[in-house]
Design a protein around this motif. Structure first.
Motif, PDB file in Angstrom:
ATOM      1  N   LYS A 343       7.019   9.529  -5.989  1.00 39.53           N
ATOM      2  CA  LYS A 343       6.660   9.575  -7.414  1.00 39.53           C
ATOM      3  C   LYS A 343       5.158   9.750  -7.604  1.00 39.53           C
ATOM      4  O   LYS A 343       4.367   9.413  -6.720  1.00 39.53           O
ATOM      5  N   LYS A 344       4.797  10.246  -8.762  1.00 34.91           N
ATOM      6  CA  LYS A 344       3.396  10.236  -9.176  1.00 34.91           C
ATOM      7  C   LYS A 344       3.270   9.149 -10.230  1.00 34.91           C
ATOM      8  O   LYS A 344       4.088   9.084 -11.148  1.00 34.91           O
ATOM      9  N   LEU A 345       2.278   8.266 -10.085  1.00 32.19           N
ATOM     10  CA  LEU A 345       2.147   7.139 -11.005  1.00 32.19           C
ATOM     11  C   LEU A 345       0.890   7.267 -11.867  1.00 32.19           C
ATOM     12  O   LEU A 345      -0.177   7.602 -11.365  1.00 32.19           O
ATOM     13  N   GLY A 346       1.061   6.988 -13.151  1.00 29.42           N
ATOM     14  CA  GLY A 346      -0.071   7.024 -14.079  1.00 29.42           C
ATOM     15  C   GLY A 346      -0.761   5.680 -14.161  1.00 29.42           C
ATOM     16  O   GLY A 346      -1.899   5.518 -13.732  1.00 29.42           O
ATOM     17  N   ARG A 368      -5.546  12.140  -6.125  1.00 33.24           N
ATOM     18  CA  ARG A 368      -5.482  13.601  -6.100  1.00 33.24           C
ATOM     19  C   ARG A 368      -4.108  14.098  -5.666  1.00 33.24           C
ATOM     20  O   ARG A 368      -3.695  15.183  -6.024  1.00 33.24           O
ATOM     21  N   THR A 369      -3.381  13.271  -4.890  1.00 34.30           N
ATOM     22  CA  THR A 369      -2.046  13.707  -4.470  1.00 34.30           C
ATOM     23  C   THR A 369      -0.935  12.976  -5.226  1.00 34.30           C
ATOM     24  O   THR A 369       0.132  13.523  -5.430  1.00 34.30           O
ATOM     25  N   HIS A 370      -1.165  11.721  -5.645  1.00 31.09           N
ATOM     26  CA  HIS A 370      -0.081  10.926  -6.229  1.00 31.09           C
ATOM     27  C   HIS A 370      -0.372  10.376  -7.622  1.00 31.09           C
ATOM     28  O   HIS A 370       0.385   9.559  -8.126  1.00 31.09           O
ATOM     29  N   GLY A 371      -1.476  10.787  -8.214  1.00 33.88           N
ATOM     30  CA  GLY A 371      -1.812  10.287  -9.547  1.00 33.88           C
ATOM     31  C   GLY A 371      -0.954  10.939 -10.619  1.00 33.88           C
ATOM     32  O   GLY A 371      -0.787  12.153 -10.623  1.00 33.88           O
ATOM     33  N   ASN A 418     -12.792   0.077  -1.967  1.00 40.63           N
ATOM     34  CA  ASN A 418     -12.575   0.420  -0.561  1.00 40.63           C
ATOM     35  C   ASN A 418     -11.429   1.412  -0.407  1.00 40.63           C
ATOM     36  O   ASN A 418     -11.517   2.352   0.377  1.00 40.63           O
ATOM     37  N   ILE A 419     -10.360   1.193  -1.182  1.00 36.84           N
ATOM     38  CA  ILE A 419      -9.209   2.102  -1.128  1.00 36.84           C
ATOM     39  C   ILE A 419      -9.644   3.501  -1.563  1.00 36.84           C
ATOM     40  O   ILE A 419      -9.348   4.497  -0.914  1.00 36.84           O
ATOM     41  N   GLU A 420     -10.394   3.553  -2.681  1.00 36.45           N
ATOM     42  CA  GLU A 420     -10.882   4.834  -3.210  1.00 36.45           C
ATOM     43  C   GLU A 420     -11.722   5.576  -2.184  1.00 36.45           C
ATOM     44  O   GLU A 420     -11.540   6.767  -1.948  1.00 36.45           O
ATOM     45  N   LEU A 421     -12.660   4.826  -1.590  1.00 33.97           N
ATOM     46  CA  LEU A 421     -13.590   5.449  -0.651  1.00 33.97           C
ATOM     47  C   LEU A 421     -12.873   5.963   0.589  1.00 33.97           C
ATOM     48  O   LEU A 421     -13.172   7.052   1.077  1.00 33.97           O
ATOM     49  N   LYS A 422     -11.898   5.197   1.063  1.00 31.75           N
ATOM     50  CA  LYS A 422     -11.130   5.632   2.235  1.00 31.75           C
ATOM     51  C   LYS A 422     -10.452   6.969   1.951  1.00 31.75           C
ATOM     52  O   LYS A 422     -10.468   7.873   2.779  1.00 31.75           O
ATOM     53  N   ALA A 423      -9.838   7.074   0.750  1.00 33.76           N
ATOM     54  CA  ALA A 423      -9.139   8.308   0.380  1.00 33.76           C
ATOM     55  C   ALA A 423     -10.126   9.463   0.251  1.00 33.76           C
ATOM     56  O   ALA A 423      -9.828  10.593   0.638  1.00 33.76           O
ATOM     57  N   MET A 424     -11.321   9.174  -0.293  1.00 36.62           N
ATOM     58  CA  MET A 424     -12.314  10.239  -0.468  1.00 36.62           C
ATOM     59  C   MET A 424     -12.846  10.715   0.873  1.00 36.62           C
ATOM     60  O   MET A 424     -13.071  11.911   1.071  1.00 36.62           O
ATOM     61  N   ILE A 425     -13.024   9.783   1.810  1.00 34.21           N
ATOM     62  CA  ILE A 425     -13.479  10.168   3.153  1.00 34.21           C
ATOM     63  C   ILE A 425     -12.392  10.996   3.832  1.00 34.21           C
ATOM     64  O   ILE A 425     -12.667  12.042   4.419  1.00 34.21           O
ATOM     65  N   ALA A 426     -11.123  10.544   3.680  1.00 33.79           N
ATOM     66  CA  ALA A 426     -10.003  11.270   4.291  1.00 33.79           C
ATOM     67  C   ALA A 426      -9.905  12.688   3.735  1.00 33.79           C
ATOM     68  O   ALA A 426      -9.561  13.624   4.447  1.00 33.79           O
ATOM     69  N   ASP A 427     -10.213  12.854   2.444  1.00 32.12           N
ATOM     70  CA  ASP A 427     -10.135  14.169   1.805  1.00 32.12           C
ATOM     71  C   ASP A 427     -11.401  14.997   2.018  1.00 32.12           C
ATOM     72  O   ASP A 427     -11.517  16.102   1.507  1.00 32.12           O
TER      73      ASP A 427
END
Ligand code: ZN
Length: 479
Positions: A343-346, A368-371, A418-427
């Protein structure tokens, strides 16, 4: 002259309310102590409990440190380890090691656009925002209903407490031994977490039933196929209304010889639901959240804009909020909806009796993938709405309690960052600090000197695309 003014009239309403609050707090504390004592007694009954784990679980309940000292350690059992001392000396609100990201430097990183630090709370002014404010204010009432000592005590009588505590004790002991054998400082989960896990298992497997379509009672009794299909939504009868039904779904039996109607009242009253013991995710999350509260946990009821609701329980052991979904028997699986269900969650908004938080980032690890769409109001307005609801929930708290909650809010925001930054580094949207500065030209020395030595970064560029820089090539050949 101010001395001529009559003495101020005491605010009776405020006085009465604070008295009620003090009374409720007193009752709640008494309940918590009672629960702690009950857990201790049950723990003592179970054979060979781990000393260190037992005393740490007693600490979780806020009881005295020496509660387990009356019982001597089992023969051959190691003395309380130094890890236990370490655990105790750890600051209460420090981030757990699992949510720390050591690869990120301490100097901070460029902000993410959805970060709350960049937003300015703005009151709702357009109709859509005003409506969303009202919807969220209404949803915020749900966990308030759990703050009823009478309800919680009654609910406890319907739980097989001894079985759940025994299971939790065993599980937590296994985790402790497992951690010790792996040389880890502490087990992944504590005793109270294991109680929630055991409660979850019992709730899903033995207590509550998921209802898609209610079965036809007539055919069920006659041992025939009992499938039904929804016909329409109808008004509740006075009796259904009295028991807290807001609406009723009407179903009809699919058997042509039967055609019996079945009513499925959708109750929101948690006590009625304890007796009904059936429903969809709304009913499940409502009752399960209340039961988590009844066994002494801090609890959040989480509303998701894509038509789902679930629970969050605060783990004192892990020092963070943990996702729990009763329907799915899922404990700490926040990626379930996006990476599992697809699912994409708002929005995921978590409500407790003393707070509210936008916890979407726990469930949408990568927006960016699940929002999903966040269009119910501007982000600045959402911040205002949540601040407003939170302030109302906390208006009668003591300054010390308020300070504690605000500190916990900041810690959670850090976890989300931290969650945000991890995703941004991964992307690849930001460079990890460990590599920052690695691909830069020489900094020391004059420009001319660096160019002569070929250390000004130009050579790399030249090698990458020599044809685009014919002049550089000629210069190189001329030397
Ligand atoms: Zn039937």
């Amino acid at each position: 002259m101010s001395s001529n003014n009559p003495p101020p009239i005491p605010d009776v309403t405020h006085w009465a309310r604070s008295l009620t609050d003090r009374y409720t707090e007193c009752i709640n504390n008494k309940r918590a102590e009672g629960l702690a004592a009950r857990t201790r007694n049950l723990s003592l009954e179970s054979p060979e409990p781990s000393i260190s784990e037992r005393s740490s679980s007693a600490d979780l309940k806020g009881s005295s440190k020496g509660s387990s000292s009356s019982r001597s350690p089992a023969r051959g059992h190691p003395p309380p380890s130094s890890s236990q001392t370490l655990r105790k000396s750890k600051p209460k609100y420090a981030l757990s090691s699992s949510s720390r990201t050591p690869e990120i430097g301490p100097d901070g990183l460029p902000g993410y656009s959805a970060s709350s630090s960049a937003k300015i709370p703005t009151p709702p002014s357009d109709p859509a925002s005003i409506k969303f404010h009202s919807v969220l204010r209404h949803l915020a009432m749900v966990p308030q209903k759990y703050e009823n000592p009478g309800l919680l005590d009654e609910a406890l009588t319907m739980i097989p407490l001894a079985r759940i505590y025994a299971e939790a004790e065993e599980e937590s002991q296994i985790m402790q031994v497992e951690a010790e054998s792996l040389g880890k400082e502490k087990a992944k989960w504590g005793h109270q977490d294991c109680i929630i896990m055991a409660l979850l298992k019992w709730f899903k497997r033995d207590f509550f039933t998921f209802v898609s379509n209610p079965p036809c009672q007539v055919c069920y009794a006659a041992r025939r196929p009992y499938d039904t299909k929804m016909v329409e939504s109808v008004s509740p009868t006075p009796e259904e209304k009295a028991r807290g039904a807001s609406r009723v779904e009407l179903y009809q039996c699919l058997n042509p010889q039967c055609r019996n109607y079945e009513r499925f009242p959708r109750y929101s009253d948690v006590w009625t639901l304890m007796q009904e013991r059936r429903g969809r995710c709304g009913e499940w999350a409502n009752v399960f959240s209340m039961l988590c509260r009844a066994v002494g946990s801090r609890v959040r009821w989480v509303w998701n804009s894509e038509d789902h609701v679930f629970t969050e329980v605060f783990s004192e052991h892990a020092n963070r909020w943990v996702h729990v979904d009763a329907c799915e028997e899922a404990f700490d699986k926040p990626r379930l909806y996006t990476e599992g269900w697809g699912k994409k969650l708002g929005y995921c908004i978590a409500f407790s009796h003393d707070g509210v938080a936008d916890v979407t980032r726990r469930y949408v690890r990568n927006p960016r993938t699940h929002g999903g769409p966040r269009t119910k109001c501007p982000e600045d307005v959402l911040l205002y709405i949540l601040n407003d609801i939170r302030a109302k929930k906390r208006e009668n708290l003591s300054p010390a309690e308020l300070k504690r909650l605000e500190k916990a809010d900041r810690e959670e925001e850090k976890e989300f960052r931290n969650i945000e930054l991890k995703a941004m580094i991964a992307d690849g949207l930001i460079e990890p600090r460990s590599r920052d500065g690695e691909k830069r030209p020489r900094q020391s020395g004059t420009t001319d000197w660096k160019r002569r030595r070929g250390e000004d970064g130009q050579r790399q560029e030249q090698q990458a695309s020599p044809l685009e820089h014919p002049d550089h090539r000629m210069e190189q050949h001329g030397r």
